[in-house]
Design a protein around this motif. Structure first.
Motif, PDB file in Angstrom:
ATOM      1  N   LYS B  54      -6.005  18.933  52.628  1.00  0.00           N
ATOM      2  CA  LYS B  54      -6.957  17.825  52.452  1.00  0.00           C
ATOM      3  C   LYS B  54      -6.197  16.579  51.991  1.00  0.00           C
ATOM      4  N   GLY B  55      -6.714  15.411  52.383  1.00  0.00           N
ATOM      5  CA  GLY B  55      -6.016  14.150  52.122  1.00  0.00           C
ATOM      6  C   GLY B  55      -5.474  13.970  50.709  1.00  0.00           C
ATOM      7  N   PRO B  56      -6.335  14.083  49.685  1.00  0.00           N
ATOM      8  CA  PRO B  56      -5.831  13.855  48.325  1.00  0.00           C
ATOM      9  C   PRO B  56      -4.727  14.837  47.946  1.00  0.00           C
ATOM     10  N   ASP B  57      -4.781  16.065  48.510  1.00  0.00           N
ATOM     11  CA  ASP B  57      -3.742  17.052  48.204  1.00  0.00           C
ATOM     12  C   ASP B  57      -2.419  16.670  48.852  1.00  0.00           C
ATOM     13  N   VAL B  58      -2.491  16.053  50.038  1.00  0.00           N
ATOM     14  CA  VAL B  58      -1.260  15.604  50.699  1.00  0.00           C
ATOM     15  C   VAL B  58      -0.495  14.696  49.744  1.00  0.00           C
ATOM     16  N   SER B  59      -1.223  13.783  49.112  1.00  0.00           N
ATOM     17  CA  SER B  59      -0.599  12.836  48.187  1.00  0.00           C
ATOM     18  C   SER B  59      -0.044  13.546  46.953  1.00  0.00           C
ATOM     19  N   THR B  60      -0.780  14.525  46.446  1.00  0.00           N
ATOM     20  CA  THR B  60      -0.304  15.281  45.272  1.00  0.00           C
ATOM     21  C   THR B  60       0.952  16.083  45.605  1.00  0.00           C
ATOM     22  N   TYR B  61       0.923  16.789  46.745  1.00  0.00           N
ATOM     23  CA  TYR B  61       2.098  17.585  47.145  1.00  0.00           C
ATOM     24  C   TYR B  61       3.328  16.695  47.252  1.00  0.00           C
ATOM     25  N   LEU B  62       3.103  15.519  47.816  1.00  0.00           N
ATOM     26  CA  LEU B  62       4.204  14.594  48.063  1.00  0.00           C
ATOM     27  C   LEU B  62       4.805  14.108  46.746  1.00  0.00           C
ATOM     28  N   SER B  63       3.932  13.758  45.795  1.00  0.00           N
ATOM     29  CA  SER B  63       4.449  13.201  44.542  1.00  0.00           C
ATOM     30  C   SER B  63       5.154  14.280  43.735  1.00  0.00           C
ATOM     31  N   GLN B  64       4.799  15.548  43.944  1.00  0.00           N
ATOM     32  CA  GLN B  64       5.467  16.629  43.230  1.00  0.00           C
ATOM     33  C   GLN B  64       6.717  17.116  43.959  1.00  0.00           C
ATOM     34  N   GLY B  65       6.987  16.547  45.130  1.00  0.00           N
ATOM     35  CA  GLY B  65       8.161  16.968  45.884  1.00  0.00           C
ATOM     36  C   GLY B  65       7.970  18.311  46.574  1.00  0.00           C
ATOM     37  N   ALA B  66       6.716  18.787  46.667  1.00  0.00           N
ATOM     38  CA  ALA B  66       6.461  20.076  47.318  1.00  0.00           C
ATOM     39  C   ALA B  66       6.558  19.951  48.839  1.00  0.00           C
ATOM     40  N   VAL B  67       6.301  18.754  49.359  1.00  0.00           N
ATOM     41  CA  VAL B  67       6.524  18.487  50.779  1.00  0.00           C
ATOM     42  C   VAL B  67       7.363  17.211  50.895  1.00  0.00           C
ATOM     43  N   ASP B  68       7.970  17.012  52.082  1.00  0.00           N
ATOM     44  CA  ASP B  68       8.851  15.864  52.272  1.00  0.00           C
ATOM     45  C   ASP B  68       8.113  14.674  52.881  1.00  0.00           C
ATOM     46  N   ILE B  69       7.201  14.998  53.830  1.00  0.00           N
ATOM     47  CA  ILE B  69       6.514  13.951  54.574  1.00  0.00           C
ATOM     48  C   ILE B  69       5.009  14.192  54.469  1.00  0.00           C
ATOM     49  N   GLY B  70       4.237  13.114  54.386  1.00  0.00           N
ATOM     50  CA  GLY B  70       2.787  13.240  54.412  1.00  0.00           C
ATOM     51  C   GLY B  70       2.215  12.379  55.520  1.00  0.00           C
ATOM     52  N   ILE B  71       1.152  12.852  56.157  1.00  0.00           N
ATOM     53  CA  ILE B  71       0.436  12.039  57.143  1.00  0.00           C
ATOM     54  C   ILE B  71      -0.991  11.949  56.631  1.00  0.00           C
ATOM     55  N   VAL B  72      -1.367  10.742  56.188  1.00  0.00           N
ATOM     56  CA  VAL B  72      -2.581  10.625  55.379  1.00  0.00           C
ATOM     57  C   VAL B  72      -3.114   9.195  55.453  1.00  0.00           C
TER      58      VAL B  72
END
Lengths: 382, 214
Positions: B54-72
């Protein structure tokens, strides 16, 4: 109701992670002490004024009123308090200091970020020689070594590079800020719109590639050598070039990167900045730079200064991810065996005395902790 | 840890519009097309792993470094005060923030208005810029309901065509910032995987700047 709960954003540290943290801090403190740095401990609580004018921790701080009616905060940074100490205590300069402590910054709630973070660092106050930058770089490399970090990349920058270039092109301070923000956030679409009016400027080709102006030091220096900069920027670039050459000469196998497109790690940096990350880190582990104007925030005169901060939390994460977990050995012994038990305790790697009164109880304790039982009463009888 | 680059893709509308762009850029997206109930997919021909979130989670994952790229969507990036690098505007998922309410709403009424929204920060900023203090009520589902049931004086929400608003007899009183889908990157990841990330961005940029796709 809240009796056994913690507020969001803080945590307890137990067992392995707490011990890893203690070991990392001990390694770093021993290292700085050995290099003749002096330890400084400042309080967790400071007047808010100490941090005013500086963008530390996105300005969201734990604040409360002191008894004297002034606003106090839990410190969001460790360099500014040290600058306060120096400006108010007749310390003989130049001098070198080191510190470890917790800083507090309020992050977005429920985002998984920690509001209390341990940092270590060193400050070299009253040195304007490039040797101060060099000592910081040496310390970053040696500490990485002592902490057994792998794939460490050093990254250099110039704190005011963007500001100086943009001010040479644009008179309006708001416009400088706008372009700077778009560049630093790499909001490339917006950035391209903002630079379009400067199509005729001699530095326009640089503006075009600016968001990607980072990478291996040699490549970035080669790229910027194609442009003519105002004298003040050229001076900083020459200094950067010297440091890169010195690193290549003395530490040839160390990877060195340059980033001229990023925001300086701290608002108060004025000269060369340096950071480091490893192949497992999700953010910078070391970060520092020269901040020759900071002391003027607290006193009349400027003092040359340079600092290096170390993110202990990130180091713990990395070490924890790679540390093998070894089971605990529980040493069960009878009253006559204290000396033997103590001896075993000192020679075994991860062990503790089991204080049970029966063998069954000892086995239960070992089982509950998925540990190993070393039964000295049995050994003695054999 | 593998060397695959993790892309968090906002599921739903953003996903549906992004997958064809990725394919046009030469990525084999078959696993995502044939997703069944899975949420994590390794792309067969490229070193990328796509994660649907879900969109807000994409941003959270990204800020925690859990993912490298987000499309949001940029709506979420603004609301969450994302610090990630925003490398590309994909020009899809276009919509607009609006202030909307029933016909009898008076924007100039002298009272402390109650505003329903999924975006408290953006709403507060909008009214703060106008020197107005409002009571913001966070709504999770169909925001259009709030003025209809007397829960709020007006709403701040995103709309693509305005159809849902019209069908609920709501009018647009003001237009706030436009919204579109962005490629965002964790700053540290960009350093560690510079080549692969810029390769993805450049290939997608080439697709969206082709005249037939504009």
């Amino acid at each position: 109701m809240m009796r056994n709960q913690l507020p969001s954003g803080v945590r307890d540290e137990l067992g392995a992670s707490a011990q890893i943290k203690e070991q990392i801090v001990a390694t770093i403190q021993r290292y700085f002490a050995k290099r003749g740095f002096e330890k400084v401990i400042t309080p967790v609580v400071e007047y808010q004024d100490v941090f005013e004018d500086y963008d530390v921790g996105q300005k969201k701080l734990f604040k409360f009123l002191a008894a004297d009616g002034n606003m106090v905060v839990l410190r969001p940074d460790l360099t500014l308090p040290l600058a306060r100490v120096i400006s108010s205590t007749n310390i003989k300069l130049p001098a070198k200091f080191y510190y470890t402590g917790d800083i507090f910054r309020i992050n977005r709630a429920l985002s998984g970020s920690q509001d209390e973070m341990t940092q270590a660092g060193a400050e070299l106050i009253g040195f304007d020689s490039v040797k101060a930058e060099q000592e910081c770089l040496v310390m970053m490399m040696q500490l990485s070594d002592r902490l057994a970090l792998t794939g460490v990349q050093l990254e250099l920058g110039i704190a005011r590079f963007a500001k100086l270039i943009l001010e040479s092109l644009v008179a309006d301070e708001r416009q400088v800020r706008q372009i700077e923000d778009a560049l630093f956030q790499k909001q490339v679409t917006q950035y391209n719109q903002l630079i379009a009016p400067f199509e005729k400027a001699a530095l326009y080709p640089l503006l075009r590639i600016w968001p990607r102006l980072f990478g291996p030091a040699a490549t970035v220096l080669e790229t910027v050598s194609q442009f003519t900069f105002p004298a003040v920027i050229q001076r900083e670039l020459d200094e950067l070039r010297q440091i890169v050459a010195w690193l290549a000469d003395k530490f040839g196998e160390q990877d060195v990167q340059i980033d001229l497109s990023a925001k300086a790690p701290q608002d108060y940096y004025t000269g060369i900045t340096f950071q480091a990350y490893s192949d497992h880190s999700s953010s910078y582990l070391f970060s520092g730079g020269r901040y020759d104007h900071l002391l003027a925030h607290f006193q009349e005169t400027n003092v040359a200064a340079i600092g290096l901060g170390i993110d202990i939390e990130r180091l713990v994460e990395i070490k924890q991810a790679t540390a093998p977990t070894q089971p605990m050995t529980y040493i069960y012994f009878d009253d006559q065996q204290w000396a033997l038990a103590e001896q075993k305790l000192m020679t075994l790697d991860r062990a503790q005395l089991c204080l049970a009164d029966s063998r069954e109880q000892a086995q239960q304790i070992a089982d509950a902790h998925e540990g190993r039982l070393l039964d000295l009463t049995k050994e003695a009888s054999i | 840890m593998t060397d695959r680059i993790k892309i968090a893709l906002t599921k739903g509308r953003v996903e549906k519009q992004t997958v064809p762009l990725m394919e046009a850029a030469g990525f084999n997206m078959a696993p995502v097309r044939d997703k069944q109930r899975k949420l994590i997919f390794d792309l067969p021909d490229d070193p990328y792993t796509v994660i649907l979130a879900k969109g807000p989670d994409v941003s959270t994952y990204l800020s925690q470094g859990a993912v490298d790229i987000g499309i949001v969507g940029s709506d979420i990036l603004t609301e969450q005060q994302s610090q990630a690098y925003e490398l590309l505007d994909l020009g899809i998922g276009k919509c607009q923030f609006v202030l909307a309410s029933t016909a009898d709403f008076d924007p100039k009424a002298s009272k402390r208005k109650v505003i329903g929204t999924k975006y408290p920060l953006i709403t507060q900023r909008y009214f703060a810029e106008r020197g107005e203090d409002v009571e913001v009520v966070k709504i999770e589902g169909s925001v259009e309901l709030a003025p209809l049931i007397g829960m709020a004086d007006a709403i701040v929400d995103i709309t693509e065509t305005g159809t849902t608003l019209r069908e609920n007899r709501l009018q647009i009183y003001d237009r706030l910032q436009p919204v579109s889908t962005r490629i965002v990157v964790n700053p540290m990841s960009l350093k560690q995987h510079r080549k692969a990330i810029f390769d993805l961005v450049d290939r997608l940029n080439a697709v969206i700047t082709q005249p037939e796709n504009v």
